[in-house]
Design a protein around this motif. Structure first.
Motif, PDB file in Angstrom:
ATOM      1  N   GLY A 271      -3.813  46.237 -20.831  1.00  0.00           N
ATOM      2  CA  GLY A 271      -3.906  44.860 -20.355  1.00  0.00           C
ATOM      3  C   GLY A 271      -2.567  44.154 -20.233  1.00  0.00           C
ATOM      4  N   VAL A 272      -1.478  44.840 -20.597  1.00  0.00           N
ATOM      5  CA  VAL A 272      -0.134  44.245 -20.524  1.00  0.00           C
ATOM      6  C   VAL A 272       0.718  45.138 -19.621  1.00  0.00           C
ATOM      7  N   LEU A 273       1.498  44.531 -18.746  1.00  0.00           N
ATOM      8  CA  LEU A 273       2.247  45.307 -17.767  1.00  0.00           C
ATOM      9  C   LEU A 273       3.414  46.091 -18.353  1.00  0.00           C
ATOM     10  N   GLU A 274       4.290  45.391 -19.083  1.00  0.00           N
ATOM     11  CA  GLU A 274       5.514  46.042 -19.556  1.00  0.00           C
ATOM     12  C   GLU A 274       5.216  47.005 -20.699  1.00  0.00           C
ATOM     13  N   ARG A 275       5.922  48.112 -20.731  1.00  0.00           N
ATOM     14  CA  ARG A 275       5.833  48.998 -21.889  1.00  0.00           C
ATOM     15  C   ARG A 275       6.549  48.339 -23.052  1.00  0.00           C
ATOM     16  N   ARG A 276       6.240  48.720 -24.240  1.00  0.00           N
ATOM     17  CA  ARG A 276       6.906  48.184 -25.422  1.00  0.00           C
ATOM     18  C   ARG A 276       7.358  49.334 -26.304  1.00  0.00           C
ATOM     19  N   GLU A 277       8.365  49.041 -27.145  1.00  0.00           N
ATOM     20  CA  GLU A 277       8.856  50.067 -28.060  1.00  0.00           C
ATOM     21  C   GLU A 277       7.805  50.338 -29.124  1.00  0.00           C
ATOM     22  N   THR A 278       7.690  51.595 -29.461  1.00  0.00           N
ATOM     23  CA  THR A 278       6.781  51.980 -30.545  1.00  0.00           C
ATOM     24  C   THR A 278       7.428  51.629 -31.880  1.00  0.00           C
ATOM     25  N   LEU A 279       6.633  51.143 -32.795  1.00  0.00           N
ATOM     26  CA  LEU A 279       7.146  50.789 -34.118  1.00  0.00           C
ATOM     27  C   LEU A 279       6.794  51.888 -35.126  1.00  0.00           C
ATOM     28  N   LEU A 280       7.742  52.190 -36.022  1.00  0.00           N
ATOM     29  CA  LEU A 280       7.473  53.152 -37.082  1.00  0.00           C
ATOM     30  C   LEU A 280       6.259  52.682 -37.882  1.00  0.00           C
ATOM     31  N   PHE A 281       5.357  53.580 -38.180  1.00  0.00           N
ATOM     32  CA  PHE A 281       4.100  53.267 -38.874  1.00  0.00           C
ATOM     33  C   PHE A 281       3.324  52.177 -38.125  1.00  0.00           C
ATOM     34  N   ASN A 282       3.522  52.121 -36.794  1.00  0.00           N
ATOM     35  CA  ASN A 282       2.810  51.148 -35.962  1.00  0.00           C
ATOM     36  C   ASN A 282       3.063  49.708 -36.427  1.00  0.00           C
ATOM     37  N   GLY A 283       4.207  49.517 -37.096  1.00  0.00           N
ATOM     38  CA  GLY A 283       4.563  48.170 -37.562  1.00  0.00           C
ATOM     39  C   GLY A 283       4.056  47.841 -38.957  1.00  0.00           C
ATOM     40  N   TYR A 284       3.350  48.780 -39.593  1.00  0.00           N
ATOM     41  CA  TYR A 284       2.824  48.536 -40.949  1.00  0.00           C
ATOM     42  C   TYR A 284       3.795  49.114 -41.981  1.00  0.00           C
ATOM     43  N   ASP A 285       4.920  48.418 -42.156  1.00  0.00           N
ATOM     44  CA  ASP A 285       6.006  48.914 -43.008  1.00  0.00           C
ATOM     45  C   ASP A 285       5.560  49.110 -44.453  1.00  0.00           C
ATOM     46  N   GLU A 286       4.522  48.397 -44.855  1.00  0.00           N
ATOM     47  CA  GLU A 286       4.114  48.479 -46.268  1.00  0.00           C
ATOM     48  C   GLU A 286       3.616  49.857 -46.683  1.00  0.00           C
ATOM     49  N   VAL A 287       3.368  50.752 -45.694  1.00  0.00           N
ATOM     50  CA  VAL A 287       2.908  52.089 -46.095  1.00  0.00           C
ATOM     51  C   VAL A 287       4.074  53.043 -46.346  1.00  0.00           C
ATOM     52  N   ALA A 288       5.298  52.613 -46.042  1.00  0.00           N
ATOM     53  CA  ALA A 288       6.459  53.510 -46.183  1.00  0.00           C
ATOM     54  C   ALA A 288       6.539  54.187 -47.554  1.00  0.00           C
ATOM     55  N   PRO A 289       6.262  53.474 -48.665  1.00  0.00           N
ATOM     56  CA  PRO A 289       6.356  54.132 -49.975  1.00  0.00           C
ATOM     57  C   PRO A 289       5.438  55.352 -50.130  1.00  0.00           C
ATOM     58  N   LEU A 290       4.373  55.429 -49.338  1.00  0.00           N
ATOM     59  CA  LEU A 290       3.487  56.599 -49.421  1.00  0.00           C
ATOM     60  C   LEU A 290       4.229  57.879 -49.023  1.00  0.00           C
ATOM     61  N   TYR A 291       5.303  57.712 -48.251  1.00  0.00           N
ATOM     62  CA  TYR A 291       5.996  58.879 -47.685  1.00  0.00           C
ATOM     63  C   TYR A 291       7.436  58.983 -48.168  1.00  0.00           C
ATOM     64  N   ALA A 292       7.741  58.317 -49.274  1.00  0.00           N
ATOM     65  CA  ALA A 292       9.104  58.336 -49.813  1.00  0.00           C
ATOM     66  C   ALA A 292       9.539  59.783 -50.039  1.00  0.00           C
ATOM     67  N   GLY A 293      10.708  60.129 -49.503  1.00  0.00           N
ATOM     68  CA  GLY A 293      11.259  61.471 -49.718  1.00  0.00           C
ATOM     69  C   GLY A 293      10.635  62.552 -48.850  1.00  0.00           C
ATOM     70  N   MET A 294       9.697  62.185 -47.984  1.00  0.00           N
ATOM     71  CA  MET A 294       9.057  63.186 -47.125  1.00  0.00           C
ATOM     72  C   MET A 294       9.769  63.272 -45.783  1.00  0.00           C
ATOM     73  N   ASP A 295       9.912  64.468 -45.256  1.00  0.00           N
ATOM     74  CA  ASP A 295      10.468  64.642 -43.914  1.00  0.00           C
ATOM     75  C   ASP A 295       9.338  64.398 -42.903  1.00  0.00           C
ATOM     76  N   LEU A 296       9.429  63.271 -42.197  1.00  0.00           N
ATOM     77  CA  LEU A 296       8.318  62.874 -41.321  1.00  0.00           C
ATOM     78  C   LEU A 296       8.266  63.679 -40.021  1.00  0.00           C
ATOM     79  N   ALA A 297       9.381  64.370 -39.698  1.00  0.00           N
ATOM     80  CA  ALA A 297       9.353  65.238 -38.512  1.00  0.00           C
ATOM     81  C   ALA A 297       8.653  66.545 -38.860  1.00  0.00           C
ATOM     82  N   GLU A 298       8.917  67.042 -40.044  1.00  0.00           N
ATOM     83  CA  GLU A 298       8.266  68.272 -40.486  1.00  0.00           C
ATOM     84  C   GLU A 298       6.791  68.027 -40.777  1.00  0.00           C
ATOM     85  N   ASN A 299       6.516  66.894 -41.416  1.00  0.00           N
ATOM     86  CA  ASN A 299       5.130  66.517 -41.730  1.00  0.00           C
ATOM     87  C   ASN A 299       4.615  65.581 -40.641  1.00  0.00           C
ATOM     88  N   TYR A 300       4.462  66.107 -39.412  1.00  0.00           N
ATOM     89  CA  TYR A 300       4.053  65.272 -38.281  1.00  0.00           C
ATOM     90  C   TYR A 300       2.554  65.108 -38.239  1.00  0.00           C
TER      91      TYR A 300
END
Ligand SMILES: Nc1nc2c(c(=O)[nH]1)N[C@H]1C(S)=C(S)[C@@H](COP(=O)(O)O)O[C@H]1N2
Ligand SMILES: [Mo]
Length: 300
Positions: A271-300
């Motif tokens: 419903g929106v014309l322009e593309r937008r940048e993707t946000l890490l964790f879809n913008g829900y930064d509060e979940v970052a501690p769940l993945y502390a020390g994890m390689d997010l490329a390896e654990n995709y």
């Protein structure tokens, strides 16, 4: 016919044609013909924007552009094909490594857990997204009721499947199955949704009850759930079984980890014309501690 009736009907015809053209253009850019308007009649949400200032996606778009492969590969045909899907009575079984396994009707779950509005961004791995006003309750509350044993480390979800009601490609390994780590499942953002826009979920969005994990790609959010099982090993999932190199277990939204066929750097908001940048964790930064020390490329 009088000249006036000719004129009036011609004007009505032209107005109708303009409306149809506008409607077609809208459908082309949002992805599809509208569903029966009745579901969205009286659709309500308490806000018009999410906490980042992004407008809610229209009810019409949320209910007419759907991935639900049990019904169809075609996003725009799911709503029509799912129309007669029988979602009542419905019982969710919670089993496995728990002290108090149980079977709960959706009515009981709603009574006990009082679903409330949660406005979440929904990001599909295909690089489109929506903002959805769900009604739901934290999965953590249900887990609390069944008391996971100490050995429980993961949660497995199984969707409903009945080939007679669901005309999608029956060579796929249905029923659809998904999984979360127990701490992810217990995070307050993780909900079981029973409604959207203030109404009970329509079939195409996963009636009568579905998972919503807003920091992960949409395929983690299994629809029309029948089974929840606590297990000690990381469960396999529908998509990682079909294409292990394309879909991992974690599936956290991440602009820096591309899918082999889709760059994840940016996304198209329905419903929106322009593309937008993707946000890490879809913008829900509060979940970052769940993945502390994890390689997010390896654990995709
Ligand atoms: N059972 C089941 N759940 C499913 C799917 C599916 O095909 N079957 N598709 C997933 C995908 S890929 C996405 S993007 C979301 C779409 O949810 P929506 O149609 O409510 O936007 O549902 C997810 N849950
Ligand atoms: Mo998706």
């Amino acid at each position: 016919m009088t000249p006036e009736s000719l004129y009036v009907s011609r004007r009505a015809f032209l107005a109708g044609a303009a409306m149809a053209a506008a409607g077609a253009a809208l459908a082309a850019c949002t992805g599809g013909p509208a569903t029966s308007p009745s579901f969205c009649d009286g659709a309500t949400a308490s806000v018009s924007h999410d906490e980042l200032g992004d407008a809610l996606t229209s009810c019409q778009d949320i209910t007419s552009y759907n991935n639900f492969y049990e019904f169809s590969y075609g996003k725009e045909s799911v709503a029509r094909l799912a129309q007669g899907f029988k979602t009542s009575p419905w019982t969710v079984t919670v089993s496995g490594l728990v002290d108090k396994p149980g079977r709960f009707s959706v009515g009981e779950l709603i009574q006990r857990h009082q679903p409330a509005e949660r406005v979440y961004r929904m990001r599909c791995v295909e690089a489109w997204s929506m903002v959805v006003p769900w009604t739901g309750f934290p999965l953590a509350q249900l887990l609390e009721d069944v008391q996971p044993k100490a050995e429980a480390k993961f949660v497995r979800f199984v969707s409903f499947y009945d080939a007679k009601q669901m005309p999608g490609d029956s060579s796929l390994p249905f029923p659809y199955f998904e999984g979360l780590r127990l701490d992810e499942a217990r995070h307050d953002l993780t909900i079981l949704a029973t409604g959207l826009y203030g109404k009970p979920l329509p079939p195409q969005d996963g009636a009568p009850i579905r998972l919503v994990v807003p920091w992960k790609y949409g395929f983690k959010s299994a629809k029309s759930i029948l089974g929840i099982e606590l297990v000690d090993k990381q469960p396999t999932t529908f998509w990682s079984t079909l294409a292990p190199s394309e879909y991992g277990f974690y599936a956290n939204v991440n602009p820096n980890v591309d899918h082999p066929r889709w760059s994840q750097a940016s996304e198209r908001r329905i419903g929106v014309l322009e593309r937008r940048e993707t946000l890490l964790f879809n913008g829900y930064d509060e979940v970052a501690p769940l993945y502390a020390g994890m390689d997010l490329a390896e654990n995709y």
